[in-house]
Design a protein around this motif. Structure first.
Motif, short mmCIF file in Angstrom:
data_model
loop_
_atom_site.label_atom_id
_atom_site.label_comp_id
_atom_site.label_asym_id
_atom_site.label_seq_id
_atom_site.Cartn_x
_atom_site.Cartn_y
_atom_site.Cartn_z
N VAL A 33 0.87 -1.18 -0.10
CA VAL A 33 -0.05 -0.05 0.02
C VAL A 33 0.92 1.28 0.00
CG1 VAL A 33 -1.77 1.15 1.37
CG2 VAL A 33 -1.95 -1.32 1.07
N MET A 34 1.93 1.36 0.70
CA MET A 34 2.98 2.41 0.57
C MET A 34 3.35 2.78 -0.85
SD MET A 34 5.47 1.57 4.11
CE MET A 34 4.67 1.78 5.69
N ASN A 60 -7.63 9.13 2.99
CA ASN A 60 -8.09 8.59 4.10
C ASN A 60 -8.01 7.10 3.61
OD1 ASN A 60 -8.33 10.70 5.88
ND2 ASN A 60 -10.32 10.87 5.52
N LEU A 61 -8.75 6.47 2.55
CA LEU A 61 -8.83 5.40 2.00
C LEU A 61 -7.39 4.54 2.13
CD1 LEU A 61 -10.46 3.04 0.95
CD2 LEU A 61 -10.39 3.87 -1.24
N ASN A 63 -4.97 5.33 3.73
CA ASN A 63 -4.38 5.25 5.09
C ASN A 63 -4.95 3.98 5.83
OD1 ASN A 63 -2.96 5.84 7.37
ND2 ASN A 63 -4.52 7.44 8.17
N MET A 64 -6.27 3.71 5.47
CA MET A 64 -6.79 2.74 6.18
C MET A 64 -6.49 1.57 5.70
SD MET A 64 -11.00 3.79 7.01
CE MET A 64 -11.41 3.81 5.31
N CYS A 65 -6.33 1.44 4.26
CA CYS A 65 -5.85 0.29 3.62
C CYS A 65 -4.49 -0.17 3.96
CB CYS A 65 -5.74 0.26 2.01
SG CYS A 65 -7.47 0.25 1.17
N MET A 66 -3.66 0.98 4.47
CA MET A 66 -2.22 0.60 4.84
C MET A 66 -2.29 -0.11 6.16
SD MET A 66 1.11 1.80 6.38
CE MET A 66 0.31 3.40 7.11
N LYS A 132 -5.21 2.93 14.49
CA LYS A 132 -4.82 3.79 13.42
C LYS A 132 -5.95 3.70 12.54
CE LYS A 132 -0.18 3.20 13.44
NZ LYS A 132 1.13 3.15 12.80
N PHE A 133 -6.29 2.46 12.10
CA PHE A 133 -7.29 2.21 11.18
C PHE A 133 -8.70 2.92 11.79
CE2 PHE A 133 -11.33 -0.26 9.86
CZ PHE A 133 -10.93 -0.20 8.45
N LEU A 134 -9.09 2.69 12.90
CA LEU A 134 -10.13 3.18 13.51
C LEU A 134 -10.37 4.70 13.51
CD1 LEU A 134 -10.50 0.83 16.59
CD2 LEU A 134 -11.89 0.96 14.43
N ILE A 135 -9.14 5.52 13.74
CA ILE A 135 -9.38 6.67 13.72
C ILE A 135 -9.83 7.32 12.40
CG2 ILE A 135 -7.77 8.96 14.03
CD1 ILE A 135 -5.91 7.39 15.58
N VAL A 136 -9.58 6.95 11.14
CA VAL A 136 -9.96 7.58 10.11
C VAL A 136 -11.47 6.86 10.00
CG1 VAL A 136 -9.91 7.38 7.75
CG2 VAL A 136 -8.05 7.43 9.09
N PHE A 137 -11.69 5.36 10.12
CA PHE A 137 -12.95 4.56 9.92
C PHE A 137 -14.08 5.35 10.53
CE2 PHE A 137 -16.02 1.18 10.54
CZ PHE A 137 -16.01 0.68 9.36
#
Length: 177
Positions: A33-34, A60-61, A63-66, A132-137
């Protein structure tokens, strides 16, 4: 070598190899993903379970995928391995290694089940992939959706292990004297 000692040796060896492969696939999942976000990888280490980069353009997407891909990539690989598993094999190491290789990614999903509860409570671990995923999700969705999806993914893995007789063959192998 007696069967019990041989099985213990195979379990320890299989667990070690499977953990090593899990870390490799986990970090590789982040790295994919990076790179897709335009980053340049600056370090990659299996022994410290770390990958870092510079110059990325994350949405955001992405970032969540990463953050999610570290867990999802090894899980998906383990699903494919399950589908290719030869349930008729009588090779001890193959049966034990297969069980470990598939169980570890499934077990790693437990964090995705429990961390959303901690997140709701305000006590999620800082700098954790799930947090980190949840912060955006959670800007748009409830965190327990993540828990439910993790349980579904774990269930799928267990169903594959049952249907392909991976659990059965492992238990049969361990019971042999």
């Amino acid at each position: 070598m007696n069967k019990k000692i041989k099985n213990i040796t195979y379990i320890l060896l299989s667990a070690g190899i499977a953990i090593f492969l899990y870390i490799l696939l986990h970090e590789f999942g982040h790295m994919v993903v990076m790179l897709s976000a335009g980053a340049t990888i600056t370090s990659f280490s299996i022994f410290t379970a770390h990958v870092s980069s510079v110059g990325s353009d994350y949405t955001n997407l992405s970032n969540m995928c990463m953050n999610a891909n570290g867990a999802l990539f090894p899980l998906i690989i383990s699903y494919f391995y399950s589908l290719l598993y030869k349930k008729g094999s009588t090779k001890s190491f193959y049966r034990i290694f297969s069980y470990m290789f598939i169980l570890i990614p499934i077990g790693s999903m437990l964090a995705w089940v429990f961390v959303p509860f901690l997140y709701l409570n305000g006590s999620a671990p800082i700098n954790d992939d799930v947090t980190k995923f949840l912060i955006v999700f959670c800007e748009n969705y409830h965190p327990l959706i993540v828990s439910v999806m993790a349980v579904v993914l774990m269930g799928l893995g267990v169903v594959l292990m049952i249907k392909k007789r991976i659990i059965h063959n492992f238990i049969e192998e361990i019971k042999q004297k």
